[in-house]
Motif scaffolding. Structure first.
Motif, PDB file in Angstrom:
ATOM      1  N   MET A   1      -1.018 -49.802 126.009  1.00  0.00           N
ATOM      2  CA  MET A   1      -0.110 -48.476 126.305  1.00  0.00           C
ATOM      3  C   MET A   1       0.431 -48.620 127.697  1.00  0.00           C
ATOM      4  O   MET A   1       1.713 -48.303 127.894  1.00  0.00           O
ATOM      5  CB  MET A   1      -0.766 -47.276 126.028  1.00  0.00           C
ATOM      6  CG  MET A   1      -1.174 -47.136 124.348  1.00  0.00           C
ATOM      7  SD  MET A   1      -2.380 -45.757 124.244  1.00  0.00           S
ATOM      8  CE  MET A   1      -1.464 -44.200 124.813  1.00  0.00           C
ATOM      9  N   GLU A   2      -0.421 -49.039 128.697  1.00  0.00           N
ATOM     10  CA  GLU A   2      -0.077 -48.972 129.908  1.00  0.00           C
ATOM     11  C   GLU A   2       1.061 -50.092 130.096  1.00  0.00           C
ATOM     12  O   GLU A   2       1.959 -49.998 131.075  1.00  0.00           O
ATOM     13  CB  GLU A   2      -1.250 -49.453 130.855  1.00  0.00           C
ATOM     14  CG  GLU A   2      -2.227 -48.164 131.182  1.00  0.00           C
ATOM     15  CD  GLU A   2      -3.530 -48.376 131.648  1.00  0.00           C
ATOM     16  OE1 GLU A   2      -3.676 -49.764 132.465  1.00  0.00           O
ATOM     17  OE2 GLU A   2      -4.400 -47.945 131.505  1.00  0.00           O
ATOM     18  N   LYS A   3       1.010 -51.285 129.597  1.00  0.00           N
ATOM     19  CA  LYS A   3       1.994 -52.411 129.734  1.00  0.00           C
ATOM     20  C   LYS A   3       3.148 -52.472 129.062  1.00  0.00           C
ATOM     21  O   LYS A   3       4.080 -53.024 129.205  1.00  0.00           O
ATOM     22  CB  LYS A   3       1.165 -53.704 129.493  1.00  0.00           C
ATOM     23  CG  LYS A   3      -0.042 -53.944 130.548  1.00  0.00           C
ATOM     24  CD  LYS A   3       0.763 -54.423 131.644  1.00  0.00           C
ATOM     25  CE  LYS A   3      -0.396 -54.942 133.053  1.00  0.00           C
ATOM     26  NZ  LYS A   3      -0.874 -53.849 133.583  1.00  0.00           N
TER      27      LYS A   3
ATOM     28  N   ALA B   1       6.092 -47.692 122.839  1.00  0.00           N
ATOM     29  CA  ALA B   1       6.128 -48.157 121.228  1.00  0.00           C
ATOM     30  C   ALA B   1       4.786 -48.429 120.776  1.00  0.00           C
ATOM     31  O   ALA B   1       4.630 -48.326 119.437  1.00  0.00           O
ATOM     32  CB  ALA B   1       6.883 -49.496 121.423  1.00  0.00           C
ATOM     33  N   ILE B   2       3.705 -48.858 121.375  1.00  0.00           N
ATOM     34  CA  ILE B   2       2.232 -48.981 120.961  1.00  0.00           C
ATOM     35  C   ILE B   2       1.542 -47.741 121.475  1.00  0.00           C
ATOM     36  O   ILE B   2       1.905 -47.444 122.696  1.00  0.00           O
ATOM     37  CB  ILE B   2       1.909 -50.344 121.307  1.00  0.00           C
ATOM     38  CG1 ILE B   2       0.332 -50.472 120.645  1.00  0.00           C
ATOM     39  CG2 ILE B   2       1.598 -50.723 122.965  1.00  0.00           C
ATOM     40  CD1 ILE B   2      -0.113 -51.874 120.808  1.00  0.00           C
ATOM     41  N   TYR B   3       0.992 -47.107 120.787  1.00  0.00           N
ATOM     42  CA  TYR B   3       0.455 -45.789 121.130  1.00  0.00           C
ATOM     43  C   TYR B   3      -0.763 -45.449 120.517  1.00  0.00           C
ATOM     44  O   TYR B   3      -1.109 -45.971 119.108  1.00  0.00           O
ATOM     45  CB  TYR B   3       1.401 -44.610 121.014  1.00  0.00           C
ATOM     46  CG  TYR B   3       1.809 -44.299 119.887  1.00  0.00           C
ATOM     47  CD1 TYR B   3       2.707 -45.135 119.115  1.00  0.00           C
ATOM     48  CD2 TYR B   3       1.248 -43.078 119.230  1.00  0.00           C
ATOM     49  CE1 TYR B   3       3.051 -44.774 117.759  1.00  0.00           C
ATOM     50  CE2 TYR B   3       1.609 -42.785 118.070  1.00  0.00           C
ATOM     51  CZ  TYR B   3       2.737 -43.400 117.206  1.00  0.00           C
ATOM     52  OH  TYR B   3       2.992 -43.109 116.002  1.00  0.00           O
ATOM     53  N   ILE B   4      -1.654 -44.402 121.219  1.00  0.00           N
ATOM     54  CA  ILE B   4      -2.949 -43.804 120.425  1.00  0.00           C
ATOM     55  C   ILE B   4      -2.255 -42.398 120.276  1.00  0.00           C
ATOM     56  O   ILE B   4      -2.129 -41.956 121.597  1.00  0.00           O
ATOM     57  CB  ILE B   4      -3.951 -44.177 121.110  1.00  0.00           C
ATOM     58  CG1 ILE B   4      -4.433 -45.554 121.029  1.00  0.00           C
ATOM     59  CG2 ILE B   4      -4.929 -43.391 120.291  1.00  0.00           C
ATOM     60  CD1 ILE B   4      -5.760 -45.907 121.905  1.00  0.00           C
ATOM     61  N   PRO B   5      -2.322 -41.726 119.355  1.00  0.00           N
ATOM     62  CA  PRO B   5      -1.399 -40.353 119.352  1.00  0.00           C
ATOM     63  C   PRO B   5      -2.209 -39.489 120.488  1.00  0.00           C
ATOM     64  O   PRO B   5      -1.205 -38.761 120.997  1.00  0.00           O
ATOM     65  CB  PRO B   5      -1.838 -39.826 117.652  1.00  0.00           C
ATOM     66  CG  PRO B   5      -1.924 -41.121 117.224  1.00  0.00           C
ATOM     67  CD  PRO B   5      -2.599 -42.116 117.849  1.00  0.00           C
TER      68      PRO B   5
ATOM     69  N   CYS C   1       1.869 -56.438 124.792  1.00  0.00           N
ATOM     70  CA  CYS C   1       0.720 -55.981 124.473  1.00  0.00           C
ATOM     71  C   CYS C   1      -0.458 -57.025 123.845  1.00  0.00           C
ATOM     72  O   CYS C   1      -1.528 -56.973 124.010  1.00  0.00           O
ATOM     73  CB  CYS C   1       0.891 -54.885 123.393  1.00  0.00           C
ATOM     74  SG  CYS C   1       2.071 -55.404 122.156  1.00  0.00           S
ATOM     75  N   GLU C   2       0.222 -58.033 123.243  1.00  0.00           N
ATOM     76  CA  GLU C   2      -0.863 -59.151 122.693  1.00  0.00           C
ATOM     77  C   GLU C   2      -1.393 -59.704 123.905  1.00  0.00           C
ATOM     78  O   GLU C   2      -2.544 -60.281 123.643  1.00  0.00           O
ATOM     79  CB  GLU C   2       0.104 -60.201 121.877  1.00  0.00           C
ATOM     80  CG  GLU C   2      -0.714 -61.025 120.884  1.00  0.00           C
ATOM     81  CD  GLU C   2       0.209 -61.956 120.354  1.00  0.00           C
ATOM     82  OE1 GLU C   2       1.306 -62.108 120.536  1.00  0.00           O
ATOM     83  OE2 GLU C   2      -0.361 -62.413 119.183  1.00  0.00           O
ATOM     84  N   ARG C   3      -0.659 -60.236 124.575  1.00  0.00           N
ATOM     85  CA  ARG C   3      -1.273 -60.601 125.962  1.00  0.00           C
ATOM     86  C   ARG C   3      -2.380 -60.027 126.745  1.00  0.00           C
ATOM     87  O   ARG C   3      -3.462 -60.393 126.997  1.00  0.00           O
ATOM     88  CB  ARG C   3      -0.288 -61.245 126.984  1.00  0.00           C
ATOM     89  CG  ARG C   3       0.350 -62.486 126.657  1.00  0.00           C
ATOM     90  CD  ARG C   3       1.785 -62.880 127.391  1.00  0.00           C
ATOM     91  NE  ARG C   3       2.740 -62.723 126.853  1.00  0.00           N
ATOM     92  CZ  ARG C   3       3.803 -62.333 127.431  1.00  0.00           C
ATOM     93  NH1 ARG C   3       3.898 -62.234 128.751  1.00  0.00           N
ATOM     94  NH2 ARG C   3       5.231 -62.164 126.698  1.00  0.00           N
ATOM     95  N   VAL C   4      -2.214 -58.608 126.849  1.00  0.00           N
ATOM     96  CA  VAL C   4      -3.062 -58.032 127.542  1.00  0.00           C
ATOM     97  C   VAL C   4      -4.444 -57.478 126.582  1.00  0.00           C
ATOM     98  O   VAL C   4      -5.306 -56.952 127.130  1.00  0.00           O
ATOM     99  CB  VAL C   4      -2.718 -56.496 128.367  1.00  0.00           C
ATOM    100  CG1 VAL C   4      -1.381 -56.932 129.346  1.00  0.00           C
ATOM    101  CG2 VAL C   4      -1.895 -55.583 127.197  1.00  0.00           C
TER     102      VAL C   4
END
Lengths: 661, 148
Positions: free
Chosen positions: A250-252, A271-275, A302-305
């Motif tokens: 989420m940070e990246k 776009a990628i998140y935890i509600p 996100c895949e990289r981190v």
């Protein structure tokens, strides 16, 4: 020859008032086949039932007609009575002379005449009844709860507590529902998350409970004790088993313009998140509409981190089937859209917010970190106006005719919280009525007025419009007979609540009925409040009608106890009023098989013997365990071979004849 | 032809057990009145109503026949009301051809929660049928009670 007994119930004065019950009983004595006819004050009472039993024995009755309330009320009672006296329970018919007669006809002559006709129709039918034997069907000892809010969670916990397996299907990526969005709860002002999240954790850790999040029910087939449900688990693009919920992705994530649903769209998310922090499962999800990698193929940050290697852009929806004995609907609610209420300026100013948005603003984990600031400019407000009944109790057609029930209390809560935290802010509440029935509710409201000095104004608001950086609230003060124009910094609308839109589709799949407002209908408004009229389907929470958290939890427990009662049985008695094919008439044309919604009809090659017939041919056969007795096949059958037991062609025509006489 | 002074229509209402019959019960328990000319026959589903029953009713002297079922999409048996709708569309066309006026036959969707609707539908139907007068087409006079 049938020997019929007619028992006319007074139902106290409910029937005996507008209907001359003695005349009805007397008139029935001359009907061919009737050998006994009598009245009693309360047929359903122990004494009334024993009178029926005595009469069955004394007059060797072969059939019973009870002229009383609706068969939906006491048909089973009187069937059991007959059974206790040694008569087949399906040799009982009810003439509904209460709901269909005494309660709607005031004229005694008219009511009595109609009651006689209805009784004659019932006699005509029962003359053609045949003894039926009920079969049994096994119960699958697993329950499905649809919806993972507090209602669904509580129901699942209670079912699991009794030792049964239960699945929760939740459409969003986390369970928790509306309650997770709330800041404090009335009338105690506990922190909502503090009382909800332990339950969420309990549900997640309970080995009997399987939480299927980000999923929806696609298809339901079968019947009580034996449902087959197709569930679609949407692709998260994140492996649930690998993701640790660390939040590095989420940070990246560079795509930061997604509307944060959990904060009612007041701020953005990636776009990628935890509600939210306490989400269960605490697993990230990728919004495919927003993700650059999924939309353009370029990114993949996100895949990289992700140190757990949980990201999987190729993940697909998973569709699977499961079997359940019982299904609980706990689909909850949403606030109504305010498009039809533009006089309140919701679309014109960011500072006009709904109560649920206000809840997020006041929440420490919300978009403002719990600071009360105006969404438009981040300034601290000094005057706040709350408007109640926005779309509730609205018979104009724009809103909802019902009372949303929770708004009076949460508005008092909001007003109190604001005054408590910011004594410099003046709070005004426009109301039509303040409705606070509930334990410690009225005391709570009075505290808001007396201790916190909230200004309650009885009257409606006609218009809210922005002027400069202020909002002008035009309304009337009915008690002082004045028109008001208040300057406010923020306006909070207590928007009506309505059933979640997913409920309508679900009701169709479950064949559970709904009322005109799309709330699920209960089997009986007073006596069976947590059961749907569809056997095996139960109701929990706001999907059945507006209610607050304590009521929801109580109803959730009640629904669970009904489910447990069902799952505790190894077998269910099935309805013997099912279709039956007369093999002598059947020519194996397959018409009935095509209309059967349950696939209960199959064909066999069979030797048919009858008067002048001796041949091997294809004939229809009904599986009585699968047939639900709708009768679609009986009408379709071109040769009249298919008939429905308990509602046979001859029986219904006998009723028609009796009514038209 | 002799017309009775106190003529009242005979109306047969087929109600499905799950929605409309429950709607009629609700009409009763909420005391929403409708004329006593309406007599209800309970069927499990509107798709149980055989066109023969309706012909039989007219033959036996009914002046109007109404079939009530669950709203489209709400059928307890998933699709029964769709069957009923198709069958009745055809049947009513044929009945009209035979001289049974359109107003004497009707299909209505009434849910278990619509007691008020049940009563207003019945009031309206009785009014329509009353305005059409006594049904003489299809009626088998041998089934009729002699006039006094």
């Amino acid at each position: 020859m049938q020997r019929i007994g007619v028992f006319v119930c007074w139902c106290g004065s409910n029937i005996a008032g507008p209907v001359d019950v003695e005349r009805v009983a007397e008139a029935m004595k001359s009907v061919p086949g009737v050998v006994h006819s009598t009245t009693y004050q309360y047929m359903c009472s122990e004494v009334g039932q024993s009178r029926i039993m005595e009469a069955i024995k004394e007059h060797q009755l072969t059939g019973v007609v009870v002229c009383s309330c609706s068969p939906r009320m006491h048909e089973n009672t009187f069937r059991k009575t007959a059974q206790r006296a040694g008569l087949n329970p399906y040799m009982v018919e009810i003439a509904n002379i209460r709901e269909q007669c005494s309660w709607i006809h005031k004229d005694k002559e008219v009511g009595t005449q109609k009651a006689i006709v209805l009784a004659k129709a019932a006699v005509a039918k029962v003359m053609l009844n045949t003894p039926l034997q009920a079969g049994t069907s096994p119960v699958i000892k697993r329950a499905l709860v649809i919806g993972g809010g507090i209602a669904g969670i509580q129901t699942a916990l209670d079912i699991a507590d009794a030792g049964y397996e239960v699945d929760i299907v939740e459409k969003s990526p986390t369970i928790g529902g509306r309650m997770a969005q709330l800041d404090k709860t009335f009338p105690t002002l506990d922190c909502s998350a503090c009382i909800l999240t332990p339950k969420m954790v309990d549900a997640a850790q309970n080995e009997k409970i399987d939480i299927i999040s980000y999923a929806q029910v696609e298809k339901v087939s079968g019947f009580v004790g034996n449902f087959t449900v197709t569930i679609r688990k949407k692709a998260r693009f994140v492996d649930e088993l690998k993701c640790t919920g660390c939040g590095a992705c989420m940070e990246k994530c560079p795509s930061k313009k997604g509307k944060n649903e959990f904060n009612m769209g007041l701020n953005n998310r990636t776009a990628i998140y935890i509600p939210f922090a306490q989400a269960i499962p605490n697993v990230a999800v990728i919004d495919p509409e927003q993700c650059l990698k999924l939309k353009t193929g370029k990114c993949g940050l996100c895949e990289r981190v992700c140190s757990a290697g949980a990201i999987n852009y190729k993940q697909e929806d998973e569709v699977f089937e499961r079997q359940y004995g019982a299904i609980v609907a706990a689909t909850g609610f949403k606030p109504i859209d305010l498009d039809a209420f533009d006089e309140y300026g919701y679309s014109q100013s960011k500072d006009v917010v709904t109560s649920l948005e206000f809840e997020r603003i006041m929440n420490a984990a919300g978009p403002t970190g719990g600071q009360l600031v105006r969404p438009s400019d981040g300034k601290h407000p000094h005057e706040i106006v709350f408007i109640q009944c926005v779309g509730s109790r609205d018979t104009s057609g724009c809103g909802k005719p019902y009372c949303s029930k929770i708004c009076c209390m949460y508005t008092a809560k909001h007003a109190m919280l604001v005054r408590d935290k910011y004594p410099d802010v003046n709070v005004h509440v426009f109301y039509i009525d303040v409705r606070t029935p509930g334990k410690n509710f009225d005391e709570f409201y009075r505290r808001a007025v007396e201790q916190y000095g909230v200004d309650y104004i009885k009257g409606m608001v006609g218009k809210v419009f922005p002027e400069g950086d202020k909002l002008i609230v035009q309304g009337s003060d009915l008690i002082n007979g004045k028109q008001l124009a208040l300057q406010a910094d923020m306006v909070v609308l207590a928007a009506a609540i309505e059933p979640d839109p997913s409920a309508r589709k679900l009701a169709t799949m479950l064949t559970a009925s709904m009322d005109t407002n799309d709330f699920f209908t209960e089997a009986h408004p007073k006596l069976r409040p947590v059961e749907s009229p569809t056997a095996g389907v139960f109701l929990s929470g706001v999907c059945q009608g507006p209610k607050d958290i304590p009521e929801t939890v109580a109803q959730a427990g009640a629904a669970a106890s009904k489910v447990i009662g069902l799952l505790a049985k190894d077998h269910l008695v099935t309805n013997p009023c099912v279709a039956q094919s007369n093999e002598l008439l059947c020519n194996g044309c397959s018409q009935c098989e095509r209309v059967c919604p349950y696939g209960a009809i199959s064909y066999v090659e069979k030797e048919i013997r009858g008067p002048g017939v001796r041949e091997v041919r294809r004939v229809a056969q009904v599986n009585p365990a699968v047939c639900q007795g709708c009768g679609a096949c009986t009408v379709t059958c071109p040769s009249g071979a298919m008939d429905l037991q308990g509602f046979s062609n001859l029986q219904i025509m006998a009723e028609v004849d009796a009514i038209c006489k | 032809m002799q017309v009775r002074q106190d003529w009242k229509p005979k109306i047969v209402a087929f109600c499905c057990n799950w929605c409309s019959y429950a709607g009629a019960d609700l009409a009763g328990s909420s005391r929403r009145s409708y004329p006593a000319d309406v007599k209800i026959i309970r069927v499990p589903c509107s798709c149980r109503v055989n066109p023969l029953f309706i012909l039989r009713a007219f033959q036996r002297g009914a002046d109007g026949v109404i079939i009530c079922g669950c709203h489209p999409g709400d059928c307890h048996y998933t699709s029964g009301n769709y069957y009923a709708r198709r069958r009745m569309t055809l049947l009513f066309k044929m009945l009209e051809y035979l001289g049974i006026e359109k107003g004497r036959t009707r299909v209505e969707w009434v849910s278990a929660a619509e007691g008020a609707k049940f009563s207003s539908v019945m009031n309206d139907f009785v009014q329509t049928v009353t305005a059409l007068g006594e049904n003489v087409k299809l009626e088998d006079l041998r089934c009729k009670e002699p006039l006094n």
